[in-house]
Design a protein around this motif. Structure first.
Motif, PDB file in Angstrom:
ATOM      1  N   PRO A 104       0.810  -1.417  -0.074  1.00 21.06           N
ATOM      2  CA  PRO A 104       0.089   0.112  -0.295  1.00 21.06           C
ATOM      3  C   PRO A 104       0.910   1.028  -0.051  1.00 21.06           C
ATOM      4  CG  PRO A 104      -0.062  -1.058   2.065  1.00 21.06           C
ATOM      5  CD  PRO A 104       0.626  -2.194   1.037  1.00 21.06           C
ATOM      6  N   TRP A 105       1.998   1.181   0.689  1.00 17.50           N
ATOM      7  CA  TRP A 105       2.828   2.448   0.614  1.00 17.50           C
ATOM      8  C   TRP A 105       3.170   2.644  -0.734  1.00 17.50           C
ATOM      9  CZ3 TRP A 105       8.564   1.830   2.418  1.00 17.50           C
ATOM     10  CH2 TRP A 105       9.297   3.337   2.490  1.00 17.50           C
ATOM     11  N   LEU A 106       3.688   1.735  -1.783  1.00 17.06           N
ATOM     12  CA  LEU A 106       4.034   1.973  -3.037  1.00 17.06           C
ATOM     13  C   LEU A 106       2.997   2.536  -3.744  1.00 17.06           C
ATOM     14  CD1 LEU A 106       6.771  -0.696  -3.537  1.00 17.06           C
ATOM     15  CD2 LEU A 106       7.012   1.294  -2.761  1.00 17.06           C
ATOM     16  N   ALA A 107       1.658   1.968  -3.506  1.00 14.02           N
ATOM     17  CA  ALA A 107       0.573   2.161  -3.993  1.00 14.02           C
ATOM     18  C   ALA A 107       0.230   3.845  -4.075  1.00 14.02           C
ATOM     19  CB  ALA A 107      -0.681   1.221  -3.923  1.00 14.02           C
ATOM     20  N   HIS A 108       0.274   4.339  -2.721  1.00 10.64           N
ATOM     21  CA  HIS A 108      -0.030   5.531  -2.428  1.00 10.64           C
ATOM     22  C   HIS A 108       0.994   6.404  -3.161  1.00 10.64           C
ATOM     23  CE1 HIS A 108      -3.851   5.030  -0.218  1.00 10.64           C
ATOM     24  NE2 HIS A 108      -3.187   4.151   0.928  1.00 10.64           N
ATOM     25  N   ALA A 109       2.249   6.107  -3.161  1.00  9.43           N
ATOM     26  CA  ALA A 109       3.384   6.725  -3.612  1.00  9.43           C
ATOM     27  C   ALA A 109       3.294   6.945  -5.143  1.00  9.43           C
ATOM     28  CB  ALA A 109       4.636   5.984  -3.081  1.00  9.43           C
ATOM     29  N   SER A 110       2.880   5.633  -5.947  1.00 11.42           N
ATOM     30  CA  SER A 110       2.539   5.819  -7.355  1.00 11.42           C
ATOM     31  C   SER A 110       1.545   6.791  -7.809  1.00 11.42           C
ATOM     32  CB  SER A 110       2.258   4.598  -7.694  1.00 11.42           C
ATOM     33  OG  SER A 110       3.308   3.453  -7.369  1.00 11.42           O
ATOM     34  N   TRP A 111       0.478   7.005  -6.808  1.00 15.51           N
ATOM     35  CA  TRP A 111      -0.528   8.043  -7.354  1.00 15.51           C
ATOM     36  C   TRP A 111       0.263   9.463  -7.232  1.00 15.51           C
ATOM     37  CZ3 TRP A 111      -5.025   9.096  -9.134  1.00 15.51           C
ATOM     38  CH2 TRP A 111      -5.674  10.398  -9.002  1.00 15.51           C
ATOM     39  N   HIS A 112       0.956   9.848  -6.447  1.00 14.58           N
ATOM     40  CA  HIS A 112       1.807  10.801  -6.610  1.00 14.58           C
ATOM     41  C   HIS A 112       2.674  11.180  -7.497  1.00 14.58           C
ATOM     42  CE1 HIS A 112      -0.346  12.246  -2.447  1.00 14.58           C
ATOM     43  NE2 HIS A 112       0.115  11.136  -2.053  1.00 14.58           N
ATOM     44  N   ALA A 113       3.412   9.842  -7.759  1.00 14.14           N
ATOM     45  CA  ALA A 113       4.159  10.064  -8.662  1.00 14.14           C
ATOM     46  C   ALA A 113       3.364  10.588 -10.281  1.00 14.14           C
ATOM     47  CB  ALA A 113       4.812   8.676  -9.282  1.00 14.14           C
ATOM     48  N   TYR A 114       2.261   9.936 -10.259  1.00 16.66           N
ATOM     49  CA  TYR A 114       1.699  10.374 -11.428  1.00 16.66           C
ATOM     50  C   TYR A 114       1.226  11.606 -11.460  1.00 16.66           C
ATOM     51  CZ  TYR A 114      -3.116  11.421 -13.430  1.00 16.66           C
ATOM     52  OH  TYR A 114      -4.389  11.791 -13.978  1.00 16.66           O
ATOM     53  N   ARG A 115       0.530  12.218 -10.111  1.00 14.43           N
ATOM     54  CA  ARG A 115       0.146  13.721 -10.011  1.00 14.43           C
ATOM     55  C   ARG A 115       1.397  14.740 -10.216  1.00 14.43           C
ATOM     56  NH1 ARG A 115      -3.092  16.220 -11.022  1.00 14.43           N
ATOM     57  NH2 ARG A 115      -3.564  17.051  -9.081  1.00 14.43           N
ATOM     58  N   ASP A 116       2.404  14.174  -9.759  1.00 15.79           N
ATOM     59  CA  ASP A 116       3.568  15.083 -10.107  1.00 15.79           C
ATOM     60  C   ASP A 116       4.104  15.016 -11.652  1.00 15.79           C
ATOM     61  OD1 ASP A 116       4.586  16.551  -8.115  1.00 15.79           O
ATOM     62  OD2 ASP A 116       6.326  15.367  -7.537  1.00 15.79           O
ATOM     63  N   LEU A 117       3.922  14.143 -12.390  1.00 14.68           N
ATOM     64  CA  LEU A 117       4.585  13.870 -13.715  1.00 14.68           C
ATOM     65  C   LEU A 117       3.402  14.173 -14.640  1.00 14.68           C
ATOM     66  CD1 LEU A 117       6.180  10.620 -12.808  1.00 14.68           C
ATOM     67  CD2 LEU A 117       7.536  12.570 -13.604  1.00 14.68           C
ATOM     68  N   VAL A 118       2.365  14.154 -14.615  1.00 15.70           N
ATOM     69  CA  VAL A 118       1.409  14.294 -15.555  1.00 15.70           C
ATOM     70  C   VAL A 118       0.449  15.515 -15.344  1.00 15.70           C
ATOM     71  CG1 VAL A 118      -0.639  13.546 -16.800  1.00 15.70           C
ATOM     72  CG2 VAL A 118       1.259  12.119 -16.079  1.00 15.70           C
ATOM     73  N   VAL A 119       0.444  16.436 -16.370  1.00 13.80           N
ATOM     74  CA  VAL A 119      -0.344  17.486 -16.216  1.00 13.80           C
ATOM     75  C   VAL A 119      -1.621  17.617 -16.925  1.00 13.80           C
ATOM     76  CG1 VAL A 119      -0.317  20.320 -16.471  1.00 13.80           C
ATOM     77  CG2 VAL A 119       1.820  18.779 -16.038  1.00 13.80           C
ATOM     78  N   PRO A 120      -2.827  17.421 -16.317  1.00 16.87           N
ATOM     79  CA  PRO A 120      -3.990  17.231 -17.139  1.00 16.87           C
ATOM     80  C   PRO A 120      -4.523  18.476 -17.638  1.00 16.87           C
ATOM     81  CG  PRO A 120      -4.407  17.408 -14.592  1.00 16.87           C
ATOM     82  CD  PRO A 120      -3.067  17.157 -14.710  1.00 16.87           C
ATOM     83  N   ALA A 121      -5.001  18.462 -18.819  1.00 11.58           N
ATOM     84  CA  ALA A 121      -5.295  19.529 -19.631  1.00 11.58           C
ATOM     85  C   ALA A 121      -6.949  19.608 -19.442  1.00 11.58           C
ATOM     86  CB  ALA A 121      -5.022  19.534 -21.046  1.00 11.58           C
ATOM     87  N   GLY A 122      -7.597  20.758 -19.322  1.00 14.12           N
ATOM     88  CA  GLY A 122      -9.110  20.668 -19.256  1.00 14.12           C
ATOM     89  C   GLY A 122      -9.863  19.917 -20.176  1.00 14.12           C
ATOM     90  N   SER A 123      -9.367  19.751 -21.283  1.00 12.26           N
ATOM     91  CA  SER A 123     -10.136  19.182 -22.353  1.00 12.26           C
ATOM     92  C   SER A 123     -10.359  17.470 -22.178  1.00 12.26           C
ATOM     93  CB  SER A 123      -9.514  19.510 -23.811  1.00 12.26           C
ATOM     94  OG  SER A 123      -8.093  18.958 -23.944  1.00 12.26           O
ATOM     95  N   VAL A 124      -9.569  17.039 -21.162  1.00 13.21           N
ATOM     96  CA  VAL A 124      -9.424  15.623 -21.053  1.00 13.21           C
ATOM     97  C   VAL A 124     -10.362  15.409 -19.756  1.00 13.21           C
ATOM     98  CG1 VAL A 124      -8.317  13.564 -20.550  1.00 13.21           C
ATOM     99  CG2 VAL A 124      -7.242  15.119 -21.886  1.00 13.21           C
ATOM    100  N   GLU A 125     -11.389  14.640 -20.090  1.00 10.33           N
ATOM    101  CA  GLU A 125     -12.537  14.655 -18.740  1.00 10.33           C
ATOM    102  C   GLU A 125     -11.846  13.901 -17.770  1.00 10.33           C
ATOM    103  OE1 GLU A 125     -16.435  13.523 -20.154  1.00 10.33           O
ATOM    104  OE2 GLU A 125     -15.658  13.763 -22.334  1.00 10.33           O
ATOM    105  N   HIS A 126     -12.754  13.740 -16.483  1.00 11.36           N
ATOM    106  CA  HIS A 126     -12.267  13.206 -15.361  1.00 11.36           C
ATOM    107  C   HIS A 126     -13.173  11.906 -15.591  1.00 11.36           C
ATOM    108  CE1 HIS A 126     -10.225  15.573 -12.519  1.00 11.36           C
ATOM    109  NE2 HIS A 126     -10.691  16.749 -13.002  1.00 11.36           N
ATOM    110  N   ALA A 127     -12.513  10.987 -14.980  1.00  8.92           N
ATOM    111  CA  ALA A 127     -13.047   9.464 -15.219  1.00  8.92           C
ATOM    112  C   ALA A 127     -14.260   9.537 -14.097  1.00  8.92           C
ATOM    113  CB  ALA A 127     -12.187   8.406 -14.960  1.00  8.92           C
TER     114      ALA A 127
END
Length: 270
Positions: A247-270
């Protein structure tokens, strides 16, 4: 089928999906921050993560007990076990997302992530399973073809491959594993949390994951080493370390995604 999945042919749509997402360069030691944030999330909402980790540890122990006399079955089971890890952590990505947004986070939050309104997560999980199967077949062929002794159990592998005085079978096996693992890591490092968070296709998520790795080769290499090392350490004490490490690595992987990927407004939320 949702309209966003039908508007364009597969390849052009995947390129468009990926291009609508920015990729942010990060400092070399940023993975250490992801680990710190992942540990914080686990402490803030421990029950879902510890239950996930306990389930993985128990499943791994059962696999070891059932397949300990069948080396390639055991190897295949644990390889697939590790490769589909990002899929198994889907519910914990949802927990971290809820905590980030200041929303209530509980076991029900994690469970709801397993009921998406489309099959993208399932498709990606199947692809990871195929990758694991391919590695097991390739690995078995290499060891069987190059080892001068039959390999029937883990002790045979340790004695005749890892500790062999002559030849370089173990080195070749490790090199082949790294060669095959690298594209799987590059394809999946942010793909699963991206699929959970945004309305992008599987191929678009994979392309974005590759862009992340190409933009940040050194930080992502460090991240891969940390993921591997901590997972191995978690497996050493009879797999019980996975209760906390997974679970530690899973939560950390979420923060890796949030740091690395910049969402654009044209891509909808799931």
């Amino acid at each position: 089928m949702p309209a966003w999945r039908m508007t364009r042919p597969l390849a052009p749509r995947a390129l468009q999906d990926s291009r609508r997402l920015g990729v942010r360069p990060v400092p070399v030691l940023q993975p250490l921050r992801w680990l710190a944030l992942g540990w914080r999330d686990l402490r803030r909402c421990p029950l879902p993560g510890l239950l996930h980790g306990l389930a993985l540890a128990v499943f791994g122990i059962v696999l070891a007990l059932v397949a300990h006399r069948h080396f390639w079955l055991l190897t295949g089971a644990f390889t697939g076990f590790l490769l589909v890890g990002p899929l198994l952590a889907t519910g914990l990505y949802a927990i971290s997302r809820a905590l980030e947004h200041g929303e209530p986070a509980a076991l029900a939050t994690a469970m709801r992530a397993w009921y998406p309104d489309d099959g993208r997560l399932v498709v990606f999980g199947v692809l990871l399973a195929f990758a694991g199967t391919g590695w097991v077949v390739t690995s078995a062929g290499l060891i069987t073809g190059l080892s001068p002794h039959p390999i029937d159990n883990p002790m045979d592998f340790l004695r005749h491959v890892v500790l062999a005085e002559h030849g370089h079978v173990f080195e070749a096996w490790v090199a082949l594993g790294a060669l095959l693992a690298a594209p799987v890591f590059a394809s999946s490092v942010v793909a699963m949390p991206l699929l959970l968070d945004r309305r992008v296709g599987v191929l678009g998520a994979v392309l974005t994951s590759w862009r992340v790795v190409l933009e940040n080769p050194v930080p992502m290499a460090l991240w891969a080493v940390l993921l591997t090392a901590l997972t191995v350490l978690g497996m050493l004490p009879l797999l019980l370390g996975l209760v906390f490490v997974a679970p530690w690595l899973a939560h950390a992987s979420w923060h890796a995604y949030r740091d690395l990927v910049v969402p654009a407004g044209s891509v909808e939320h799931a």
